[in-house]
Structures are given as structure tokens and as C-alpha cells.
Design a protein around this motif. Structure first.
Motif: not given
Length: 322
Positions: A76-77, A80, A113, A116, A120, A135, A139-140, A142-143, A174
Motif C-alpha cells: 500500500i505504501h 502511494t 493500481d 493496491y 487486498f 486496511l 487506504t480510503n 490515505i486517498a 498507515l
């Protein structure tokens, strides 16, 4: 205890996480393998996986799911970072060319993408609704933080409270998730789980504030980025916000113009203003306060080497030079 000693103490777990990362990066699409391998292996600190590992062990966990979840957090990091560098049009990260500079913006976005979605897939495999909720929420958030930062670019009217909100959404969330996940794996009571989440939030905030300091005082060979990158992108970070608030009208006007225009033409004058107003010292003090709050959140944990490492991470967040 230096960060290298902490990593060495957790070496067995970190090596297991690296094995998971390499296994899960596999794709039949060559470009995905090439880009994701490049960014994941480009010298990152692996702090978020380390926080999750130490938190899980400090909370008494003895299984192996923390390896999978630490890899999820790193994916995830990394995703981003890929997206960040495209948005910021960055050409350098950690002293190396960014993925978008090498492979192009389209490849960076699409591989982000992939990371990400792979993350998941992996979190579902752990089979815990609590883990998936943490999680998914992270992620939401962070967006949202990314969008908030975009909205704040070239805005010289942003105040400290608004800026700290961006940090907590974009960066600290995160860290918070990593620490909370360790507590969830350890099966601790909800009070301790919340304390662990707060530890991560304060740790991540301190970490980002020191990043802000290093953008005006770091060494390229240590930080891997040029001085003034944030200013070039029109980002009003805490040193600039404080300098505008406490400097003379002329100094405030100088910084305001630099933020609104972006670029580095006024960087030497802006840097002098930051130094004269004590903005870096103020930002370091705010980071130290966040680190102190992180330390306080660990009080409910039993004394172990893992807890000691978490305490030392809070110190590293504010004393680091890279």
C-alpha cells in the motif's frame, strides 16, 4: 538503540516479510514485475512493516500472519509512492530516478493500481474482518489525504491545523493501521488496541514533521531528495507556515509568493527566513511532542525487547537525518 540495531533484532521477521513481498510481486505481465520490483527494492526504510512486526510481537502474537500483513502495508505504501511521484512530477526519490521518470506516468499509475489490488487479495487471505476493515479504512483515508494535499498546493493561506490534518490522513494513517493490526493479531483488549493505534498515529506524524525539516536542512546523499522539493511543488509545510506566521510582513510576503508560484527561484531567501524565524526548531519541537505522545501510548504494554524497540522507533523518528 540505533535503527540498524532494531532492524537486526527483528531480522528474522523482516526477512520473512521480504520473502512474501518477492513471492507476491509475481505477475505474468513483465512490466508489472519490472516496475514493482524496482520501486520495492529501491532502498526504502520498511518502517511501516517494522512497526507492524514489533507491535504484533509486543502484544504477544506468535503466528506468521504478521508477515503477510506487513507485506500488505508495504505494498500500500509503495502504491502511494508511485502515484505521489506522478502527481508531483518527481524525478528523484531515495537518491534514484523515480519509476515514472524511468517507465513513464502511465506505467507507474497502473502498477500502483496492481499493488493496491494485490494488497487486498492478500488481506482477504488472512481471513479477518477486523483486519480488512482497518486496511480498507486506511487506504480510503490515505486517498482523501492525497486529495487534500492536492487542494492545498499553492495555497499560502493553509494554517497549522489544516496542514496537520493532511499529515494524519496521508502519512500517519498507515502507521496507525500497522500498529493497530499488530494489536489485533495479538488479541489484546480494545483499550490496548486503541493505544497501539494512537502510538502509530503519533509516530507517523512525528516522522512526517521531520521530513518537513529535512526538506530545508537535509543532505541529498542521506535523504535522497533535493532541498526545497516541497517548495518547488508549492507545498506549504509546517516550517513555511510557522515562518509566515512569525516573520516580518516582508518575510511573510516572500514565502507567500514562493508558495503560490512554486519553483525554487526564491529558495535561498526562503531558507534564510526559515532559519531566522526558528521555523525548523519549532517543527522539530512539534515532532518531539508527537514522539512523546507515542511513547506514552505504550505504557499499557508489558516490558519486552519488542516494546523497547517501539520506544526507540519513536526516538528515531525525531533524531534521524535521513
Amino acid at each position: 538503540m540505533p535503527i540498524e540495531a532494531i532492524r537486526d533484532f527483528a531480522k528474522e521477521d523482516l526477512n520473512a516479510v521480504d520473502r512474501v513481498i518477492r513471492q507476491r510481486l509475481h505477475s505474468d505481465v513483465p512490466l508489472i514485475r519490472q516496475v514493482s520490483e524496482y520501486i520495492v527494492q529501491s532502498g526504502g526504510k520498511r518502517l511501516r512493516p517494522l512497526v507492524l512486526i514489533l507491535a504484533a510481537r509486543a502484544c504477544g502474537y506468535s503466528g506468521t500472519d504478521h508477515h503477510e500483513l506487513a507485506a500488505v502495508v508495504e505494498f500500500i505504501h509503495t502504491a502511494t509512492l508511485l502515484h505521489d511521484d506522478v502527481v508531483d512530477e518527481s524525478a528523484l526519490r531515495r537518491g534514484r530516478a523515480t519509476a515514472n521518470a524511468l517507465f513513464g506516468n502511465a506505467a507507474s499509475v497502473l502498477v500502483g493500481d496492481f499493488l493496491y489490488s494485490r494488497a487486498f487479495q492478500m488481506m482477504v487471505g488472512v481471513g479477518s474482518m477486523a483486519v480488512m476493515r482497518v486496511l480498507a479504512d486506511a487506504t480510503n483515508t490515505i486517498a482523501e489525504g492525497e486529495v487534500l494535499q492536492l487542494m492545498n498546493c499553492h495555497d499560502a493561506d493553509i494554517d497549522e491545523e489544516r496542514y496537520l490534518r493532511v499529515i494524519r490522513f496521508k502519512t500517519a494513517k498507515l502507521f496507525e493501521a500497522a500498529s493497530r493490526l499488530g494489536a489485533i493479531l495479538g488479541g489484546v483488549e480494545s483499550r490496548i488496541e486503541q493505544s497501539m493505534a494512537s502510538y502509530g498515529m503519533h509516530l507517523g506524524t512525528a516522522f512526517q514533521l521531520i521530513d518537513d525539516v529535512l526538506d530545508y536542512s537535509g543532505d541529498l546523499h542521506q535523504t535522497g531528495k533535493n532541498l526545497g522539493d516541497d517548495l518547488a511543488e508549492g507545498k506549504a509545510t509546517l516550517p513555511l507556515i510557522y515562518a509566515m506566521r512569525t516573520g516580518s510582513p516582508e518575510q511573510a510576503a516572500l514565502i507567500r509568493a514562493a508558495i503560490e508560484r512554486g519553483g525554487t527561484e526564491e529558495f535561498p531567501l526562503v531558507l534564510r527566513t526559515i532559519q531566522e524565524t526558528g521555523a525548523l526548531e519549532y517543527t522539530r519541537a512539534r515532532a518531539a511532542a508527537e514522539s512523546g505522545l507515542a511513547v506514552a501510548m505504550l505504557e499499557p504494554l508489558a516490558p519486552t525487547r519488542y516494546k523497547e524497540c517501539l520506544l526507540q522507533l519513536a526516538d528515531f523518528a525525531v533524531t534521524r537525518t535521513y
